[in-house]
Design an enzyme around this catalytic site. Structure first.
Site, short mmCIF file in Angstrom:
data_model
loop_
_atom_site.label_atom_id
_atom_site.label_comp_id
_atom_site.label_asym_id
_atom_site.label_seq_id
_atom_site.Cartn_x
_atom_site.Cartn_y
_atom_site.Cartn_z
N ASP A 64 -9.47 -1.40 -3.81
CA ASP A 64 -9.20 -0.09 -3.22
C ASP A 64 -10.05 -0.04 -1.96
OD1 ASP A 64 -9.30 2.57 -2.42
OD2 ASP A 64 -9.07 3.32 -4.47
N TYR A 157 5.32 12.37 11.31
CA TYR A 157 4.31 11.29 11.26
C TYR A 157 2.91 11.90 11.24
CZ TYR A 157 2.81 6.45 11.66
OH TYR A 157 2.25 5.22 11.41
N LYS A 164 -3.50 6.32 13.34
CA LYS A 164 -3.13 5.09 14.07
C LYS A 164 -3.81 5.06 15.45
CE LYS A 164 -0.47 3.08 11.01
NZ LYS A 164 -1.08 2.08 10.13
P1 NAD Z 1 3.67 -0.65 2.13
O1 NAD Z 1 3.78 0.59 1.34
O2 NAD Z 1 4.36 -1.85 1.61
O3 NAD Z 1 2.16 -1.03 2.41
C1 NAD Z 1 1.12 -0.07 2.49
C2 NAD Z 1 0.00 -0.64 1.69
O4 NAD Z 1 -1.17 0.18 1.79
C3 NAD Z 1 0.33 -0.78 0.20
O5 NAD Z 1 0.17 -2.12 -0.20
C4 NAD Z 1 -0.71 0.08 -0.48
O6 NAD Z 1 -1.14 -0.42 -1.72
C5 NAD Z 1 -1.83 0.01 0.55
N1 NAD Z 1 -2.84 1.05 0.34
C6 NAD Z 1 -2.71 2.40 0.44
N2 NAD Z 1 -3.87 2.98 0.05
C7 NAD Z 1 -4.72 1.98 -0.29
C8 NAD Z 1 -6.04 1.94 -0.81
N3 NAD Z 1 -6.75 3.06 -1.03
N4 NAD Z 1 -6.59 0.73 -1.06
C9 NAD Z 1 -5.91 -0.42 -0.86
N5 NAD Z 1 -4.65 -0.45 -0.39
C10 NAD Z 1 -4.07 0.75 -0.12
O7 NAD Z 1 4.24 -0.26 3.57
P2 NAD Z 1 4.22 -1.04 4.97
O8 NAD Z 1 5.19 -0.30 5.81
O9 NAD Z 1 4.36 -2.49 4.77
O10 NAD Z 1 2.78 -0.70 5.55
C11 NAD Z 1 1.87 -1.68 5.97
C12 NAD Z 1 1.24 -1.25 7.29
O11 NAD Z 1 2.23 -1.29 8.31
C13 NAD Z 1 0.70 0.17 7.28
O12 NAD Z 1 -0.49 0.20 8.05
C14 NAD Z 1 1.78 0.93 8.02
O13 NAD Z 1 1.30 2.12 8.60
C15 NAD Z 1 2.17 -0.10 9.04
N6 NAD Z 1 3.43 0.12 9.73
C16 NAD Z 1 4.57 0.34 9.02
C17 NAD Z 1 5.76 0.55 9.70
C18 NAD Z 1 7.04 0.82 8.95
O14 NAD Z 1 7.97 1.36 9.53
N7 NAD Z 1 7.14 0.45 7.68
C19 NAD Z 1 5.80 0.52 11.10
C20 NAD Z 1 4.62 0.28 11.79
C21 NAD Z 1 3.43 0.09 11.09
#
Ligand code: NAD
Length: 257
Positions: A64, A157, A164
């Site tokens: 975490d 958002y 971010k």
């Molecule tokens: P995802 O839900 O698969 O991944 C998010 C991750 O954050 C999960 O694995 C979750 O377990 C983890 N997380 C949240 N709280 C946590 C904690 N307290 N401790 C440990 N882990 C924790 O979704 P994703 O879209 O793959 O997101 C990954 C990254 O990409 C994020 O930073 C997200 O903001 C960024 N992102 C996503 C997009 C999109 O459109 N999906 C676009 C740009 C950036």
């Protein structure tokens, strides 16, 4: 294609097969990297199952990112197993659901604290713990994931955009701090991708449609494409790049309207 043979990486943020962090894990492992993957409690089963699909079984550990004790024990284990670290991927982000629906002006103090802690501060904590392990390898590469909502306003958002913005500033400050130790710190700003985290943002499918209609490439990006760009930044191919936010968004960010 970058070669990751003999390289060791830690990837934080895999929840399921749609996770961008998983696409990055596949890109790095496919090029020969040995990995450690961390999971947040409830995703243990998913991550254990996915990890079976990698050629070399990764080390799978709970973490975490809000817990300093968890971070400490992950890096102790990684050091014990790998004897150092070449790269770190930070793909964790979170904001309480209410903060991603209510009007932004109603952002709560607690919602702000949680979003910034999990989504931005955690990069500092993880990078600080990674640095001594990277020094054992003569340097390393850190990569985080951000979104254009840091500088432009997207509906719902909200506080995640503020987080971010903090994350991108953190990339620049860490890059300046750790560059003399040959540790690079970069971000990829990905276009919208349907993942678990994205599902928490109200009206996300509208954002996908707008990108598809208006981005120069007239399509959305795939997680695997972010994985490829990540492999470039994490590898020696990117060894003169630090403090950078690389846009992997079909060119959407250049559009005026
Ligand atoms: P995802 O839900 O698969 O991944 C998010 C991750 O954050 C999960 O694995 C979750 O377990 C983890 N997380 C949240 N709280 C946590 C904690 N307290 N401790 C440990 N882990 C924790 O979704 P994703 O879209 O793959 O997101 C990954 C990254 O990409 C994020 O930073 C997200 O903001 C960024 N992102 C996503 C997009 C999109 O459109 N999906 C676009 C740009 C950036």
């Amino acid at each position: 294609m970058a070669d990751f043979s003999g390289k060791h990486g830690l990837i934080v943020g895999v929840a399921n097969k749609r996770s961008i962090a998983w696409a990055i894990a596949r890109a790095a492992a496919g090029r020969g990297a040995r990995l450690a993957l961390t999971y947040q409690g409830r995703f243990e089963e998913h991550v254990q199952e996915l990890s079976q699909g990698l050629a070399e079984p990764p080390l799978v550990l709970p973490c975490d990112v809000a817990s300093d004790a968890d971070i400490e024990s992950v890096f102790a284990r990684v050091d014990q197993e790998f004897g150092g670290l070449d790269f770190l991927v930070h793909g964790a982000a979170f904001a309480p659901r209410d903060e991603l629906t209510a009007p932004f002006v109603n952002t709560t103090r607690e919602g702000f604290r949680i979003a910034l802690d999990i989504s931005a501060y955690s990069l500092i904590a993880l990078t600080r713990a990674a640095a001594p392990l990277m020094e054992k390898r003569g340097g390393g590469s850190v990569l985080t994931l951000t979104y254009l909502g840091s500088t432009r306003v997207f509906p719902n958002y909200n506080v995640m955009g503020v987080a971010k913005a903090a994350l991108e500033a953190t990339v620049r400050y860490l890059a300046a701090d750790l560059g003399p130790r040959n540790i690079r710190v970069n971000a990829i700003s990905a276009g919208p991708i349907k993942t678990l985290a994205a599902a928490g943002i109200g009206g996300f499918s509208t954002i996908l449609n707008v990108y598809r209609d208006r981005a120069p490439l007239r399509r959305n990006v795939e997680a695997a494409e972010v994985g490829e760009a990540a492999a470039f930044l994490l590898s020696d191919a990117g060894k003169a790049i630090t403090g950078e936010v690389l846009m992997v968004d079909s060119g959407f960010h250049v559009t005026g309207m």
